[in-house]
Design a protein around this motif. Structure first.
Motif, PDB file in Angstrom:
ATOM      1  N   ALA A  80     -26.460  10.115  51.159  1.00 55.09           N
ATOM      2  CA  ALA A  80     -25.314  11.469  50.791  1.00 55.09           C
ATOM      3  C   ALA A  80     -24.949  12.363  49.523  1.00 55.09           C
ATOM      4  CB  ALA A  80     -23.540  10.196  50.795  1.00 55.09           C
ATOM      5  N   ILE A  81     -25.737  11.101  48.338  1.00 53.28           N
ATOM      6  CA  ILE A  81     -25.990  11.639  47.366  1.00 53.28           C
ATOM      7  C   ILE A  81     -26.720  12.397  47.475  1.00 53.28           C
ATOM      8  CG2 ILE A  81     -27.057  10.833  45.407  1.00 53.28           C
ATOM      9  CD1 ILE A  81     -25.266   8.275  45.747  1.00 53.28           C
ATOM     10  N   ARG A  82     -28.580  11.981  48.340  1.00 52.67           N
ATOM     11  CA  ARG A  82     -29.807  13.174  48.592  1.00 52.67           C
ATOM     12  C   ARG A  82     -29.414  14.612  48.966  1.00 52.67           C
ATOM     13  NH1 ARG A  82     -34.984  13.904  49.386  1.00 52.67           N
ATOM     14  NH2 ARG A  82     -35.663  11.632  48.405  1.00 52.67           N
ATOM     15  N   ASN A  83     -28.051  14.059  50.204  1.00 50.52           N
ATOM     16  CA  ASN A  83     -27.671  15.885  50.755  1.00 50.52           C
ATOM     17  C   ASN A  83     -27.213  16.591  49.564  1.00 50.52           C
ATOM     18  OD1 ASN A  83     -28.793  14.503  53.462  1.00 50.52           O
ATOM     19  ND2 ASN A  83     -26.762  13.579  54.198  1.00 50.52           N
ATOM     20  N   GLU A  84     -26.278  16.002  49.137  1.00 53.60           N
ATOM     21  CA  GLU A  84     -25.254  16.900  48.115  1.00 53.60           C
ATOM     22  C   GLU A  84     -26.084  17.147  47.378  1.00 53.60           C
ATOM     23  OE1 GLU A  84     -21.900  18.120  47.473  1.00 53.60           O
ATOM     24  OE2 GLU A  84     -22.271  17.220  48.535  1.00 53.60           O
ATOM     25  N   ILE A  85     -27.270  16.647  46.241  1.00 55.51           N
ATOM     26  CA  ILE A  85     -28.184  17.718  45.715  1.00 55.51           C
ATOM     27  C   ILE A  85     -29.080  18.414  46.214  1.00 55.51           C
ATOM     28  CG2 ILE A  85     -29.574  15.530  45.577  1.00 55.51           C
ATOM     29  CD1 ILE A  85     -28.777  17.122  42.259  1.00 55.51           C
ATOM     30  N   ASP A 161     -29.559  14.983  36.589  1.00 50.96           N
ATOM     31  CA  ASP A 161     -29.791  13.218  35.519  1.00 50.96           C
ATOM     32  C   ASP A 161     -30.687  13.128  36.556  1.00 50.96           C
ATOM     33  OD1 ASP A 161     -29.723  11.444  34.599  1.00 50.96           O
ATOM     34  OD2 ASP A 161     -27.522  11.794  33.576  1.00 50.96           O
ATOM     35  N   ARG A 162     -32.296  11.988  36.615  1.00 48.31           N
ATOM     36  CA  ARG A 162     -32.270  11.417  37.155  1.00 48.31           C
ATOM     37  C   ARG A 162     -31.920  10.114  37.028  1.00 48.31           C
ATOM     38  NH1 ARG A 162     -38.444   9.342  35.678  1.00 48.31           N
ATOM     39  NH2 ARG A 162     -38.465  11.132  34.240  1.00 48.31           N
ATOM     40  N   GLU A 163     -30.950   9.563  36.781  1.00 53.43           N
ATOM     41  CA  GLU A 163     -30.323   8.542  36.451  1.00 53.43           C
ATOM     42  C   GLU A 163     -28.754   8.342  37.507  1.00 53.43           C
ATOM     43  OE1 GLU A 163     -30.853   5.696  33.021  1.00 53.43           O
ATOM     44  OE2 GLU A 163     -29.416   7.265  32.530  1.00 53.43           O
ATOM     45  N   ASP A 164     -29.120   9.553  37.981  1.00 54.58           N
ATOM     46  CA  ASP A 164     -27.538   9.377  38.809  1.00 54.58           C
ATOM     47  C   ASP A 164     -28.528  10.493  40.228  1.00 54.58           C
ATOM     48  OD1 ASP A 164     -26.074   9.474  37.152  1.00 54.58           O
ATOM     49  OD2 ASP A 164     -25.952  11.349  36.157  1.00 54.58           O
ATOM     50  N   PHE A 165     -29.575  10.608  40.258  1.00 54.37           N
ATOM     51  CA  PHE A 165     -30.311  11.208  41.356  1.00 54.37           C
ATOM     52  C   PHE A 165     -31.907  11.140  41.572  1.00 54.37           C
ATOM     53  CE2 PHE A 165     -26.375  13.743  40.024  1.00 54.37           C
ATOM     54  CZ  PHE A 165     -26.308  14.150  41.367  1.00 54.37           C
ATOM     55  N   THR A 166     -31.465   9.786  42.017  1.00 56.47           N
ATOM     56  CA  THR A 166     -33.338   9.011  41.531  1.00 56.47           C
ATOM     57  C   THR A 166     -34.183   9.455  42.704  1.00 56.47           C
ATOM     58  OG1 THR A 166     -32.476   7.528  43.117  1.00 56.47           O
ATOM     59  CG2 THR A 166     -32.128   7.118  41.228  1.00 56.47           C
ATOM     60  N   SER A 167     -34.340   9.990  44.051  1.00 55.18           N
ATOM     61  CA  SER A 167     -35.294  10.311  44.687  1.00 55.18           C
ATOM     62  C   SER A 167     -35.180  12.131  44.044  1.00 55.18           C
ATOM     63  CB  SER A 167     -34.166  10.474  46.020  1.00 55.18           C
ATOM     64  OG  SER A 167     -34.199   9.593  46.812  1.00 55.18           O
ATOM     65  N   GLU A 168     -36.209  12.835  44.509  1.00 52.48           N
ATOM     66  CA  GLU A 168     -36.599  13.823  43.883  1.00 52.48           C
ATOM     67  C   GLU A 168     -35.917  14.659  44.870  1.00 52.48           C
ATOM     68  OE1 GLU A 168     -40.178  16.749  43.525  1.00 52.48           O
ATOM     69  OE2 GLU A 168     -41.213  15.432  43.196  1.00 52.48           O
TER      70      GLU A 168
END
Length: 356
Positions: A80-85, A161-168
């Protein structure tokens, strides 16, 4: 997993959310150069409309030539996080394209040339949700952090923020690169993803840090063997490390970058000149060792001037000095060890040249 919004002891909701700040780059300069107040208002109004129409699922708070966007996001799954970013990055591209068309239209309508872009800062985390007189607002640490990251998105582009979105994220218009930005307290070292134009922008060590941090530096020479000149630059008086000292050129090696390429890049970005590393001459190993800071290893290379006029807005002055003048300068005028290392490299160069 999903979770209900936390609450402070005073009952104030503390939902998890994604926070996006977007700001117009170049707006202040453009608004100073034009006489038409109407064109300024028109640009802001239409910019805000672009953001609002694209980020329909987000709460938006207009901030003049910027906007704060917040979406409560209790879904913590990696997918879900990856899809949103990825969705945010696609929307950012769409907004940028529409904004560029807008600036061209305003330039034609009002006769004022425009050179503006958008900068984005993105974080994820708990926020303070305030509802007063029927109006909603969001505050807190993560809101402030997103605003700080947006301010770092210069000359344009995106900082995540890479701590919040760890996958590029994969869907922005350029590749994203890992960096560590140095912010003022309470954030300090913040791992981030940045777009190419930000990654390639010259920044002092005080404002960014690669992981792990390794430095490269150069001693640039020109002229004949018996009439050598060395390029030196005086550090700005406001620099935290070695203010007013004379140096060559260098800085952090990028992730997956060759040593030679790093030296060439630093001279091009910082000194505006092209150089060629003298690969036949072994580099000198050095380290940056300052109080309450980690020791930073580095390699100093000999380079030959190739093209361009040396200049740097980040130094008090830049100049070429003859070798004998360089040798007569006090060691105290340089960062520790730099003068001896430069002389050692030049000696190796002369010894090598005499044997060829």
């Amino acid at each position: 997993m999903s979770a209900p919004a936390a609450q402070h002891q005073d009952g104030t909701p503390r939902p998890s959310a994604i926070i996006v700040f977007v700001d117009i780059r170049g707006f202040s300069q453009w608004s100073r150069e034009i006489d038409s107040h109407e064109s300024t208002l028109s640009l802001i109004e239409k910019f805000q409309s672009i953001i609002k129409n694209n980020f329909k699922s987000y709460y938006d708070k207009p901030l003049g030539d910027g906007t704060m966007l917040v979406k409560e996001f209790p879904n913590y799954t990696e997918t879900a996080i990856r899809n949103e970013i990825d969705k945010i990055c696609k929307l950012a591209i769409k907004c940028e394209n529409e904004f560029h068309r807008l600036t061209k239209d305003i330039a034609r309508e009002y006769g004022n040339p425009t050179s503006m872009d958008l900068g984005w800062g993105i974080t994820r985390g708990m926020v303070i949700k305030q509802i007063k007189d029927g109006k909603t607002d969001y505050l807190g640490h993560n809101v402030n952090k997103a605003a700080r990251l947006c301010d770092l998105a210069r000359p344009k582009g995106i900082v995540i923020d890479r701590e919040d979105f760890t996958s590029e994220p994969k869907s922005y218009r350029t590749l994203l690169y890992p960096q560590v930005k140095l912010l003022n307290k309470p954030y300090l070292n913040v791992p981030v993803w940045v777009s190419k134009e930000i990654y390639e922008q010259f920044q002092t060590r005080e404002h960014q840090r690669e992981t792990p941090e390794v430095h490269v530096a150069g001693v640039c020479i020109k002229g004949s063997l018996n009439n050598l000149e060395i390029l030196v630059a005086q550090r700005n008086a406001k620099r935290r490390l070695f203010p007013n000292k004379w140096e060559g050129c260098g800085g952090q090696l990028r992730y997956s970058e060759k040593f030679d390429d790093g030296v060439v890049r630093h001279y091009k970005n910082e000194m505006q000149i092209d150089v060629a590393v003298v690969t036949e001459i072994p580099p000198v190993v050095y380290s940056i060792d300052t109080a309450q800071e980690p020791i930073i290893p580095g390699l100093r290379f000999l380079c030959k001037y190739a093209h361009g006029t040396a200049a740097s807005p980040n130094h008090e002055q830049v100049k070429w000095v003859p070798l004998d003048e360089f040798q007569s300068m006090s060691e105290d005028e340089f960062p520790p060890g730099l003068k001896d290392e430069a002389i050692m490299l030049i000696k190796r160069y002369k010894d090598h040249s005499s044997q060829v």
